[in-house]
Design an enzyme around this catalytic site. Structure first.
Site, PDB file in Angstrom:
ATOM      1  N   ARG A 165      15.739  38.117 155.102  1.00 28.33           N
ATOM      2  CA  ARG A 165      14.504  37.631 154.727  1.00 28.33           C
ATOM      3  C   ARG A 165      13.923  38.450 153.322  1.00 28.33           C
ATOM      4  O   ARG A 165      13.584  39.650 153.767  1.00 28.33           O
ATOM      5  CB  ARG A 165      13.482  37.662 155.801  1.00 28.33           C
ATOM      6  CG  ARG A 165      12.068  37.294 155.244  1.00 28.33           C
ATOM      7  CD  ARG A 165      11.001  36.938 156.325  1.00 28.33           C
ATOM      8  NE  ARG A 165      10.653  38.038 157.302  1.00 28.33           N
ATOM      9  CZ  ARG A 165       9.708  37.948 158.172  1.00 28.33           C
ATOM     10  NH1 ARG A 165       8.929  36.973 158.462  1.00 28.33           N
ATOM     11  NH2 ARG A 165       9.327  39.175 158.983  1.00 28.33           N
ATOM     12  N   ASP A 451       3.972  43.780 163.097  1.00 26.65           N
ATOM     13  CA  ASP A 451       4.409  44.029 161.686  1.00 26.65           C
ATOM     14  C   ASP A 451       3.245  43.585 160.661  1.00 26.65           C
ATOM     15  O   ASP A 451       1.913  43.745 160.979  1.00 26.65           O
ATOM     16  CB  ASP A 451       5.613  42.951 161.248  1.00 26.65           C
ATOM     17  CG  ASP A 451       5.262  41.495 161.269  1.00 26.65           C
ATOM     18  OD1 ASP A 451       3.971  41.307 161.537  1.00 26.65           O
ATOM     19  OD2 ASP A 451       6.000  40.636 161.282  1.00 26.65           O
TER      20      ASP A 451
END
EC number: 2.3.3.9
Length: 536
Positions: A165, A451
């Site tokens: 990612r 996150d």
């Protein structure tokens, strides 16, 4: 090393960096930057213009100009690629050495090797993460803790497939300049991995695969597709080898799922329900629109809320209609080694969540911790059996039934806005930002792996409550003074809990940043933008 007539590398060059930042690799970055940076900037401007229209009262809707794509029954995406046909459990995490070994060994089918939300974009993290991925593919990666515990890779046949990612379109890489201009962070992450690892993956019978974050329109997907075509051509790799899964984690993208698949169709590996960033996007996009778009506090919003059900069911139906994987959301729970009762309650919630996803037709789902891999796998094994996926479950009961109002029915979410919720937002935001500014983007807070999406939701809710004159269910109106007092009180609690290892300077920086993005008159689109400028 790396620096050429048009490329300047301003970050420090530590041991082995020359293996990643070769002249050929950075010239590859420079070529892609030269060809595509203008379009990236145009698309970022288009985001701003759309937000201005929404803030002025316009509502998102399915695009009339792309109706033919949605109504054409005859197109599909490319068939699933080797190594990502079966994706029943995917684990996510940053690309440090320990996580790389643990994730690949976890028993998950896929590892989302993250340069984005669970990774703090410290220069060292970005370059050393690329080294770790290459070393893993070369089987030269191992790790030993300061306490002497060693980690090594299992046999290749047991390892998860790496899916990288890169950063979103909005983030720059300030340590690589082409003709004096910063390069897109996502382009850097993609280009370095593709340049060094595409052939390595092909030699293992798989391929270079990616997760694409923060997409807001099909035109942004078209940009990625054109980059893929160019990159494959430049390195002599067959067109269509790259496969990419798009995270539908913004509400504008939810109205363009079909078009996004269409733009990437020869390179598409499906869509993912990025639930936490999706909630952030819902708040962010409608932050000035009053009670109609006011969510309850973060922990009260579940996947059973009607607008979230509409989003996930539309995603599954859209993907399977076009032959693409539909991947579910994150189970962020971190098992406790000390509290069996906490684990029992949390595992029950994880099983309930994964049962709902597998029953709805998702082909797999995410977990944040290796201990959750067997839990999620058990649920998906029960539904899939020996089948690699359930793409054939087309959800005809959903097709055509999800309308504009279903995706925008935000005020149907049940729950309140309390002082406890406000305090949780403050505490989690402060703890996460202190860790992020220190170089760690995956943080265990209150038994959850958090996150950047967590901090984004936390500060955005406070901003929205403040600027829409919200009164707490059990207390006063949300004001700057109230938030500042709670910040001071929660910071004191964190200091007491952390004890002697509390880093006063780091928490001061985190507090200044959090209050800036939560209380400012002008809303910052991403808190990681000002945060990145505070990072070396």
């Amino acid at each position: 090393m790396g620096a050429t007539d048009r490329v300047e590398i301003t970050g420090p060059l530590h041991e082995r960096y020359e293996e990643i930042l070769t002249n050929d690799a950075v010239e590859f970055i420079a070529d892609l930057h030269h060809m595509f940076e203008g379009r990236r900037q145009e698309l970022l401007t288009a985001r701003t213009r759309r937000q201005e229209r929404i803030s002025a009262g316009a509502d998102l809707d399915f695009l009339p100009e792309t109706r033919d794509i949605r109504e054409d029954p005859n197109w599909t995406v490319a068939p699933p690629a080797p190594g990502i046909t079966d994706r029943r459990v995917e684990i996510t995490g940053p690309t440090d050495r320990k996580m790389t070994v643990n994730a690949l060994n976890s028993g998950a089918k896929v590892w989302l090797a993250d340069f984005e939300d669970s990774n703090a974009p410290l220069w060292e993290n970005m370059v050393e993460g690329q080294l770790n991925l290459r070393d893993a593919l070369d089987r030269t990666l191992d790790f030993t803790t300061p306490q002497g515990k060693s980690y090594a890779l299992n046999d290749d046949s047991e390892l998860a497939t790496i899916v990288v990612r890169p950063r979103g379109w909005h983030l720059d890489e300030k340590h690589i300049l082409v003709n004096g201009q910063r390069v897109s962070g996502g382009l850097v992450d993609f280009a370095l991995y593709f340049f060094h690892c595409a052939q390595r993956q092909l030699d293992k019978g798989k391929g270079p695969y990616f997760y694409l974050p923060k997409m807001e329109s099909h035109l942004e997907a078209r940009l990625w597709n054109d980059i893929f075509v160019t990159a494959q051509e430049k390195l002599g790799i067959e067109r269509g080898t790259i496969r990419a899964t798009v995270l539908i984690e913004t509400i504008p993208a939810a109205f363009e799922m079909e078009e996004i698949l269409y733009e990437l169709r020869e390179h598409s590996a499906g869509l993912n329900a990025g639930r936490w960033d999706y909630l952030f996007s819902v708040i962010k996009t409608h932050r000035t629109r009053g009670r109609q778009f006011m969510l309850p506090e973060r922990n009260a919003v579940t996947m059973t809320a009607p607008f979230m059900r509409a989003y996930t069911e539309l995603l599954v139906s859209t993907c399977h209609r076009r032959g693409a994987h539909a991947i579910g959301g994150m189970a962020a729970f971190i098992p406790s080694r000390r509290d069996a009762e906490v684990n029992e309650r949390a595992f029950a919630k994880v099983r309930e969540d994964k049962t709902r996803e597998s029953t709805d037709g998702f082909d797999g789902s995410w977990v944040a911790h290796p201990d959750l891999v067997p839990v999620a796998r058990e649920i998906f094994d029960r539904v899939l059996g020996d089948r690699p996926n359930q793409i054939d479950k087309t959800r005809e009961d959903v097709a055509g039934t999800i309308k504009q109002g279903d995706l925008l029915s935000v005020n149907t979410a049940q729950g309140g806005i309390t002082e406890a919720g406000l305090r949780n937002n403050v505490s989690v935001g402060l703890q996460y930002l202190a860790s992020w500014l220190g170089g760690n983007g995956a943080v265990a807070i209150f038994n959850l792996m958090e996150d950047a999406a967590t901090a984004e939701i936390s500060r955005s809710q406070i901003w929205q409550w403040l600027h829409n004159d919200v009164t707490l269910d059990d207390g006063p109106r949300v004001t700057r003074e109230l938030v500042q007092r709670i910040v001071d009180e929660e910071l004191a609690k964190i200091r007491e809990a952390v004890g002697e290892s509390f880093d006063t300077a780091l928490y001061q920086r985190a507090t200044e940043l959090f209050t800036e993005v939560a209380l400012a008159d002008e809303y910052a689109d991403f808190l990681t933008l000002p945060a990145y400028e505070r990072m070396p």
